[in-house]
Design a protein around this motif. Structure first.
Motif, PDB file in Angstrom:
ATOM      1  N   LEU A  98       0.838  -1.211   0.000  1.00 13.82           N
ATOM      2  CA  LEU A  98       0.000   0.000   0.000  1.00 13.82           C
ATOM      3  C   LEU A  98       0.866   1.252   0.000  1.00 13.82           C
ATOM      4  O   LEU A  98       0.548   2.238  -0.675  1.00 13.82           O
TER       5      LEU A  98
ATOM      6  N   MET B 135      -5.286   1.464  -5.108  1.00 12.56           N
ATOM      7  CA  MET B 135      -5.236   1.723  -3.675  1.00 12.56           C
ATOM      8  C   MET B 135      -6.542   1.316  -2.993  1.00 12.56           C
ATOM      9  O   MET B 135      -6.539   0.694  -1.918  1.00 12.56           O
TER      10      MET B 135
ATOM     11  N   LEU C 289      -6.962  -1.966  -0.414  1.00  7.56           N
ATOM     12  CA  LEU C 289      -7.442  -1.786   0.961  1.00  7.56           C
ATOM     13  C   LEU C 289      -8.581  -2.748   1.268  1.00  7.56           C
ATOM     14  O   LEU C 289      -8.643  -3.336   2.355  1.00  7.56           O
TER      15      LEU C 289
END
Length: 301
Positions: free
Chosen positions: A161, A195, A199
């Protein structure tokens, strides 16, 4: 907040924002329009023209950031207490305070977008981009501190990340000087999608594994497959962008012919030009016809 919901909701927000940004970028690319000052369709007048210029991306940031901020504040039983009352005092809930800082920054960034696009006399793109860049600089610093006590699977997920956030930060920094570049905005959109989806994937891996069995920190195969899953996310998000482009192109060419018709109807008013250049051309054409007339009369029997 550092549980399943703490990864799912921010991931859904970032992925939704990436989808919205993809539709905006591809629409401007297909119709050869400006990304900073998109033109309003001719049929949009009055209230529709005002709705057209609303910063929907900024509103999405404000609403989502506010909801997540409120959730962080009230998700703890003791409340967001900064320090305990013991001696010596110790800081409490460091990760929750980091999450709160992130969501407040995204909310403020949304406020700046709305103010710049809808309230200022002239849109300030540098202010919007600068605020977004500052947000991701702070986000990168918080993520680097966020993994201090992480190990194994959680550490690998957050490292990947951090790579995405770092690349996004670089792209946004370059956009300060070239904010209307399609290639950079396309990369930015792709990184937002990656992203957000990562997540969401991280929330399932850490707190809701599909198999029902937790991942093992001491198993090298599990750690290696984390990177493999991330590469799959990269490929899937690239295919997602390609699909959005195909749908946008098909929609524009098949279901938006009215724009082309309206442009063709507005064009004929240029044909009635009576300027000096037009008169000069008519005189040249008439003189050529006069010169050709005697030749035609001699050649005729």
């Amino acid at each position: 907040m550092g549980k399943f919901i703490g990864h799912i909701y921010p991931g859904l927000y970032l992925f939704s924002y990436g989808l919205y940004q993809a539709t905006v970028v591809f629409k401007a690319m297909i119709v050869n329009d400006s990304l900073l000052c998109p033109s309003c369709p001719p049929r949009h007048k009055g209230i529709w023209a005002r709705l057209w210029i609303i910063s929907y991306g900024g509103l999405l940031k404000i609403v989502t950031g506010s909801i997540l901020t409120i959730y962080v504040v009230f998700c703890l039983d003791d409340g967001m207490v900064l320090m305990n009352k013991k001696y010596p005092p110790r800081f409490l809930y460091p990760k929750e305070w980091q999450h709160l800082t992130m969501f407040i920054l995204f909310t403020l960034n949304g406020c700046v977008d709305v103010v710049s696009k809808n309230l200022l006399p002239q849109r300030c793109v540098v202010l919007e981009k600068g605020t977004l860049v500052l947000t991701f600089y702070v986000l990168l610093l918080l993520l680097m501190s966020h993994v201090q006590d992480s190990t194994g699977i959680e550490l690998q997920i957050h490292y990947l990340l951090i790579v995405v956030v770092f690349l996004l930060m670089l792209v946004l920094t370059i956009e300060l000087w070239t904010p209307d570049t399609f290639h950079l905005l396309l990369i930015e959109t792709f990184l937002f999608l990656t992203m957000g989806s990562w997540l969401i994937q991280g929330g399932f891996i850490l707190y809701r594994p599909v198999t029902g069995y937790p991942w093992q920190d001491d198993d090298i195969s599990d750690i290696m497959f984390i990177t493999t899953f991330f590469c799959w996310h990269v490929m899937i998000n690239a295919l997602c962008l390609l699909g959005i482009y195909g749908i946008s192109s098909f929609w524009h060419h098949c279901y938006c012919p009215s724009l082309k018709l309206m442009e063709s109807k507005e064009a004929p008013h240029h044909k009635g030009t009576t300027g000096p250049l037009y008169k000069l051309l008519r005189e040249v054409e008439q003189s050529e016809k006069d010169d050709q007339a005697p030749l035609l009369s001699k050649s005729s029997p």
